[in-house]
Scaffold this active site. Structure first.
Site, mmCIF file in Angstrom:
data_model
loop_
_atom_site.group_PDB
_atom_site.id
_atom_site.type_symbol
_atom_site.label_atom_id
_atom_site.label_comp_id
_atom_site.label_asym_id
_atom_site.label_seq_id
_atom_site.Cartn_x
_atom_site.Cartn_y
_atom_site.Cartn_z
ATOM 1 C CB SER A 177 8.075 1.833 -2.715
ATOM 2 O OG SER A 177 9.001 1.669 -3.270
ATOM 3 C CB CYS A 178 10.426 -2.309 1.228
ATOM 4 S SG CYS A 178 9.615 -2.007 2.605
ATOM 5 N N GLY A 179 7.154 -2.425 0.230
ATOM 6 C CA GLY A 179 6.050 -3.313 0.350
ATOM 7 C C GLY A 179 5.478 -3.573 -1.116
ATOM 8 C CB ALA A 197 7.939 -7.241 -0.936
#
Lengths: 239, 201
Positions: A60-62, A65
């Site tokens: 879930s870095c997207g 971010a």
């Protein structure tokens, strides 16, 4: 824990955590005789995440971010969870679970929330000239990872990493990891290149004399155990 | 009287000038300030869809993951399935031992074995001979690592093994960083506590 704002406290203290409303900050109460005092504290673990939304899931870095970009640069009160849910429900779930969110997922979320955005292939110089925060993809050991470029100064790049928090890289280091694609919101940001974001990485002013009214100067002649350091550089620990 | 007309004329001229200026002002107000240069060419939606990122664990650890599932029948390798996790997703590779009589598994009934309810992604082999039927099923996708044997035959020596590999390529650096984090936190804690005690004396 790092305690700030100790000036004037004369306390053999009993520490009590009295509030944990936000994960990144808390209030600590001191009691001494008839006096009660309280100070805001933030844990060392959370210091790098003061202006970065921490990713909750492996892929879930997207969403983290994008939440970082909106919350800390465009003044929108957005949590990772709502970004995650929208992009997951409206995106290619199989691909998201396999390799994470895409820039198109982000573009569609932003469109739905009144922002125009696009991805561009550009140089770091052009991105610096734009003077705007951007979501960029960096390559870490073969894995692509979304981070927010939060500022640039003095040959260094300030990055908000959803997994690691605030990080700085030299331009060369950053360029070696970056694939040359930047994703920007077309509206101007409210905040970019904030001095506070750079502060954990500030160099100690070793070449300057201490002012005579500083707390550190007052305790300089005491044994080291009793000396107070009003600034504590996290630089070596965060790089 | 003449003066009055001149003033009316002046006011009219001012009003007309304001009217003329209004579109320009409105246009300026509508022009958004943007960090994006008009010379930049936006990427297409297809390009944006390809630009994915993920699979760095929430703690910032990069990892490599793989698994090998093997089944041996009567001492010979009958079926081997390899799973490798890559930056673009999992890749599987299946190798059969080319033992006589074994055929590719398809859902159905085979000599007393009911293979109709197998999970999606399951692959394997089936052997039906005078001793009975045996099915070897490997499933390494969809969040599972399965190595199953369905046997209704007599006298077969069947052995299974599964090898799971989790590699942390930057483990030493990560461990060093964590040690420094802990050291920094301890130093900060000692300083704060020492300061508080110092002021109390």
């Amino acid at each position: 824990m790092k305690v700030s704002g100790l000036t004037g406290l004369a306390a053999a203290a009993v520490l009590t955590v009295v509030g944990l409303a936000a994960p990144a900050a808390a209030q600590v109460a001191f009691s001494q005789g008839g006096g009660n005092y309280s100070v805001q504290v933030i844990s060392y673990r959370d210091i790098p995440f003061r202006t970065v939304v921490r990713q909750e899931y492996d892929y879930s870095c997207g969403s983290a971010a994008l939440a970082t970009l909106l919350r800390y640069h465009y003044g929108r009160d957005v949590a990772e969870r709502e970004v995650f849910l929208y992009m997951y429900e409206n995106g290619n779930r199989e691909a998201i679970e396999r390799v994470g969110f895409s820039l198109l997922d982000m573009k569609r979320y932003l469109q739905n929330h009144g922002f125009e955005s696009d991805g561009f292939r550009m140089s770091l110089d052009a991105l610096e000239e734009a003077g705007a925060p951007a979501i960029v993809v960096i390559n870490q050991q073969g894995y692509r990872h979304f981070v927010v470029l939060k500022g640039m100064a003095d040959g260094r790049v300030l990055v908000g990493d959803p997994a690691l928090g605030l990080k700085t890289y030299s331009r060369e280091e950053f360029t070696s990891m970056w694939n040359g694609i930047a994703f920007l919101i077309r509206d101007s940001a409210d905040h970019y290149n904030l001095a506070d974001d750079w502060r954990p990485f500030a160099k100690a002013p070793m070449d300057r004399a201490l002012p005579t009214d500083s707390l550190a100067e007052l305790t300089r002649e005491l044994p080291p155990l009793y000396q107070i350091t009003t600034t504590f550089s996290l630089d070596p620990y965060l790089r | 009287m003449t003066m009055f007309r001149i003033r009316i004329f002046e006011l009219s001229v001012c009003f007309a000038a304001l009217l003329l200026a209004q579109p320009a002002l409105a246009q300026a107000a509508l022009e958004p300030s943007t960090p994006v240069s008009s010379a930049w060419v936006p990427m297409t939606d297809a390009e944006l869809a390809d630009m994915r990122g993920g699979y760095l664990t929430a703690g910032g650890v990069v990892f490599d993951f793989g698994a090998i599932v093997r089944t041996y029948v009567d001492g010979a390798l009958a079926l081997e399935t390899r799973l490798t996790w890559t930056p673009t997703g999992p890749i599987t590779e299946q190798v059969t031992g080319d033992l006589p009589g074994w055929t590719t598994l398809i859902p159905g009934q085979f000599g007393g074995l009911d293979l109709t309810g197998l999970p999606a992604g399951a692959n394997g082999l089936v052997l039906t001979d005078e001793n009975g039927s045996t099915a070897l099923v490997h499933n390494v996708l969809n969040g599972q690592l399965q190595n199953m044997v369905l046997n209704a035959a007599n006298g077969r020596d069947i052995r299974q093994d599964m090898q799971v590999m989790l590699t942390l390529p930057n483990f030493e650096a990560m461990q060093r960083d964590y040690s420094l984090d802990r050291l920094g936190a301890q130093i900060g804690q000692d300083l704060d506590w020492g300061s508080i005690q110092g002021y109390g004396r």
